[in-house]
Design a protein around this motif. Structure first.
Motif, mmCIF file in Angstrom:
data_model
loop_
_atom_site.group_PDB
_atom_site.id
_atom_site.type_symbol
_atom_site.label_atom_id
_atom_site.label_comp_id
_atom_site.label_asym_id
_atom_site.label_seq_id
_atom_site.Cartn_x
_atom_site.Cartn_y
_atom_site.Cartn_z
ATOM 1 N N PHE A 66 80.899 -59.365 -4.956
ATOM 2 C CA PHE A 66 82.335 -58.522 -4.831
ATOM 3 C C PHE A 66 81.823 -58.455 -2.763
ATOM 4 N N PHE A 67 80.224 -58.377 -2.296
ATOM 5 C CA PHE A 67 80.045 -58.921 -0.660
ATOM 6 C C PHE A 67 80.121 -59.868 -0.647
ATOM 7 N N ILE A 68 80.148 -61.228 -1.025
ATOM 8 C CA ILE A 68 80.208 -62.571 -0.957
ATOM 9 C C ILE A 68 81.587 -62.503 -0.593
ATOM 10 N N PHE A 69 82.221 -62.571 -1.264
ATOM 11 C CA PHE A 69 84.014 -62.856 -1.806
ATOM 12 C C PHE A 69 84.704 -61.910 -0.257
ATOM 13 N N HIS A 70 84.182 -60.234 -0.338
ATOM 14 C CA HIS A 70 84.695 -59.677 0.865
ATOM 15 C C HIS A 70 84.525 -60.340 1.731
ATOM 16 N N TYR A 115 88.452 -64.049 11.201
ATOM 17 C CA TYR A 115 88.409 -62.994 12.391
ATOM 18 C C TYR A 115 86.964 -63.827 13.807
ATOM 19 N N HIS A 116 87.372 -64.825 14.431
ATOM 20 C CA HIS A 116 85.804 -65.581 15.263
ATOM 21 C C HIS A 116 84.904 -65.023 15.327
ATOM 22 N N SER A 117 85.046 -63.904 15.829
ATOM 23 C CA SER A 117 83.436 -62.200 15.917
ATOM 24 C C SER A 117 83.213 -62.748 14.638
ATOM 25 N N THR A 118 83.569 -63.121 13.449
ATOM 26 C CA THR A 118 82.249 -62.403 12.128
ATOM 27 C C THR A 118 81.559 -64.060 12.412
ATOM 28 N N ARG A 119 81.273 -64.492 13.135
ATOM 29 C CA ARG A 119 80.615 -65.268 13.227
ATOM 30 C C ARG A 119 78.826 -65.354 13.201
ATOM 31 N N PHE A 175 71.848 -62.638 7.727
ATOM 32 C CA PHE A 175 71.123 -63.083 7.091
ATOM 33 C C PHE A 175 69.576 -62.563 7.391
ATOM 34 N N LEU A 176 69.277 -62.719 8.096
ATOM 35 C CA LEU A 176 68.375 -61.520 8.947
ATOM 36 C C LEU A 176 68.425 -60.088 8.266
ATOM 37 N N PHE A 208 74.312 -70.507 1.644
ATOM 38 C CA PHE A 208 76.165 -71.361 1.532
ATOM 39 C C PHE A 208 77.510 -71.638 1.325
ATOM 40 N N ALA A 209 78.085 -70.005 1.294
ATOM 41 C CA ALA A 209 78.945 -69.743 1.279
ATOM 42 C C ALA A 209 79.112 -69.249 2.728
ATOM 43 N N VAL A 210 78.331 -69.127 4.249
ATOM 44 C CA VAL A 210 78.633 -69.287 5.566
ATOM 45 C C VAL A 210 78.796 -71.063 5.419
ATOM 46 N N PHE A 211 78.008 -71.276 4.938
ATOM 47 C CA PHE A 211 77.570 -73.294 5.306
ATOM 48 C C PHE A 211 79.018 -73.379 5.011
ATOM 49 N N LEU A 212 80.314 -72.958 3.523
ATOM 50 C CA LEU A 212 81.006 -73.898 3.953
ATOM 51 C C LEU A 212 82.194 -73.702 4.858
ATOM 52 N N PHE A 213 82.304 -71.774 5.155
ATOM 53 C CA PHE A 213 83.056 -72.067 6.196
ATOM 54 C C PHE A 213 82.910 -73.111 7.503
#
Length: 530
Positions: free
Chosen positions: A172-176, A184-188, A195-196, A217-222
């Motif tokens: 659920f965490f990964i999905f949301h 929105y761009h600031s989420t990067r 990660f930290l 991996f999820a962030v990499f896909l984005f």
């Protein structure tokens, strides 16, 4: 029996208050639709009708829009609302209806996960329903509101996952969080934050490294979508990429300043720290809010003085009571404005909106702990004071804000009326010359004329991005988005702002007036030269 249902009943009441503020005078304040809202709406309409965006791209993961390549979450979520309400102002703004309804519930759940005390959780939910810093962003179709919603759910499931170690909560965490990344761009920056956190809990032997690998991996896909679409707008917002930043350093050096002390690193650190601290000041949080009149105005407090004072009281009690998550809560509060602090565009509610989540929660914690077992009279005094302060902000927003000239111009008012004029006169003239001085006029015509996406996709063409990351549409159909030198072109209409015309040229011109403001002058040229 009644006590068992008291909490759900109170949550329902708070959610209804939240949605009531969302719906009240929706067509009055904000006073107009801005270009970004119109672009999101038209792309949603285009996807609904053709499966392609306004440029003919099939189901894109970035919407080209004005050349800023908007993240797609809001646009795709808007499609069912455009289907129900049509390509209208209500249609696009109703995209936030479910989030305005559910926000108090999510704040309640997150606060419960942090403290497991219903009185604190209910008060935090109540604060969230009334906070203009959140609600004003939600009353317009802005990506920031939806993104904060999904970031809040992400934090809730992250804490729940750390506590339970269940794969379902991690999923659920990964999905949301993935949804928030596409919001929105600031989420990067929040990707780096989590990660930290994952590294910290892995080193504490509380997590398997496999969870971190799945997250990366999820962030990499984005990130792949960034490589594919190459958005430049976010780079243009960084203050150290702004031309003014470089000119300032050169000026300081030219006046005798040493390169050792006056360089991008030292001046950048100085400017960043100054920008950063502003987000915790009463001037930003209580008095002025956002510098952009679309997102704030003096007289509309993002939070009240009550919440601001109790943030400090709440922080004191968090550490005095040695709450389990006290350091994480403080870290989230301190991290929230970093993205906004990197921008040259001044104090921004939209880029720092998540800061209101820890503020609301900490304030509620401070109130309950300070007034614990105190006289009910103190609760009544504090509640009355809070409601009076909230009333003044909301009354100003509903009754005064939409009448101010700077607000009308900031919201690009007048295009709806211009669309009505063009509809009535389309067949009478060969060309409509329209000023592009204030934003992106083409998108308002597409929106208010409900121009066929099939037809526009064959005509659409965007110029290269300017220094701010935006391109321009020069023309489509009968519309040319530039003003000619000769304002007496046969069988044409010249549409500009008051300062686009001389006093002589204004004689006999029609006007579009919104409130008391003259927005557009319309000069019609018949088949014979005037």
């Amino acid at each position: 029996m009644f006590k068992k249902y008291l909490t759900p009943i109170l949550l329902i009441i708070i959610s209804l208050l939240s949605i009531g503020l969302f719906l009240y005078k929706m067509s009055v304040s904000p006073p107009a639709l801005n270009a970004d809202e119109a672009a999101n709406a038209y792309d949603a309409y285009s996807i609904l009708k053709t499966g392609k965006d306004q440029y003919g791209n099939t189901m894109p993961l970035r919407f080209k829009s004005f050349g800023d390549y908007k993240l797609p979450l809001l646009t795709y979520l808007a499609i069912p609302f455009i289907k129900i309400f049509g390509l209208t102002e209500i249609g696009i703004r109703m995209v936030n209806f479910p989030f305005a309804l559910l926000f108090p519930l999510i704040i309640f759940l997150l606060t419960q996960e942090l403290f497991n005390k219903k009185n604190i959780s209910l008060l935090a939910a109540f604060f969230s329903a009334f906070a203009p810093g959140l609600q004003l962003l939600g009353r317009q179709a802005h990506e920031g509101y939806i993104t904060v919603f999904f970031l809040t759910i992400s934090l809730y499931y992250f804490l729940k996952f750390i506590r339970t170690q269940k794969v379902l909560n991690f999923s659920f965490f990964i999905f949301h969080f993935s949804l928030a990344l596409f919001g929105y761009h600031s989420t990067r920056l929040w990707a780096g934050f989590y990660f930290l956190l994952f590294l910290f809990f892995i080193l504490k032997k509380r997590l398997s490294k496999w969870f971190l690998l799945v997250f990366v991996f999820a962030v990499f896909l984005f990130g792949i979508t960034d490589i594919l679409y190459k958005p430049t707008r976010i780079q243009n917002l960084l203050f150290f990429n702004n031309l003014g930043f470089s000119l300032k350093i050169n000026e300081l050096r030219g006046e005798g300043g040493s390169q050792l002390f006056y360089n991008k690193l030292t001046i950048g650190a100085k400017d960043f720290s100054s920008n950063y601290l502003k987000y915790f000041s009463p001037q930003f949080l209580v008095i002025n809010g956002d510098e952009n009149p679309r997102f704030g105005f003096p007289g509309i407090s993002p939070i009240t003085t009550v919440e601001y004072v109790f943030v400090f009281i709440g922080l004191y009690y968090l550490f005095k009571n040695k709450e389990k998550w006290c350091y994480l809560i403080l870290l989230i509060l301190l991290f929230s404005p970093i993205s906004a602090s990197l921008s040259w565009a001044g104090e921004s509610v939209s880029r720092s909106a998540f800061i209101f989540i820890p503020i609301i929660i900490i304030s509620a914690y401070g109130v309950i702990n300070l007034l614990h077992k105190k006289s009910i009279f103190l609760y009544l005094i504090l509640t009355t004071f809070y409601l009076i302060l909230s009333f003044y902000s909301w009354d100003f927003y509903f009754s005064h804000y939409p009448k101010r000239a700077i607000v009308l111009r900031g919201w690009q008012a007048g295009y709806k009326e211009l669309g009505n004029y063009i509809k009535a006169n389309y067949n009478r003239y060969d060309k409509f010359y329209i000023t592009k001085k204030n934003g992106q006029p083409y998108i308002f015509l597409l929106f208010y004329l409900q121009y066929s996406p099939d037809k526009y996709q064959k005509e659409s063409s965007l110029s290269s991005p300017d220094e701010y990351g935006f391109g321009q549409v020069e023309k489509f159909d009968k519309y040319i988005f530039d003003l000619p030198n000769d304002k007496n072109i046969k069988n044409s209409v010249i549409i500009g702002f008051p300062d686009d015309f001389s006093e002589a040229e204004k004689v006999g011109a029609k006007k579009i007036i919104v409130g008391t403001e003259e927005i557009f002058y319309i000069k019609e040229s018949a088949t014979t030269t005037l």
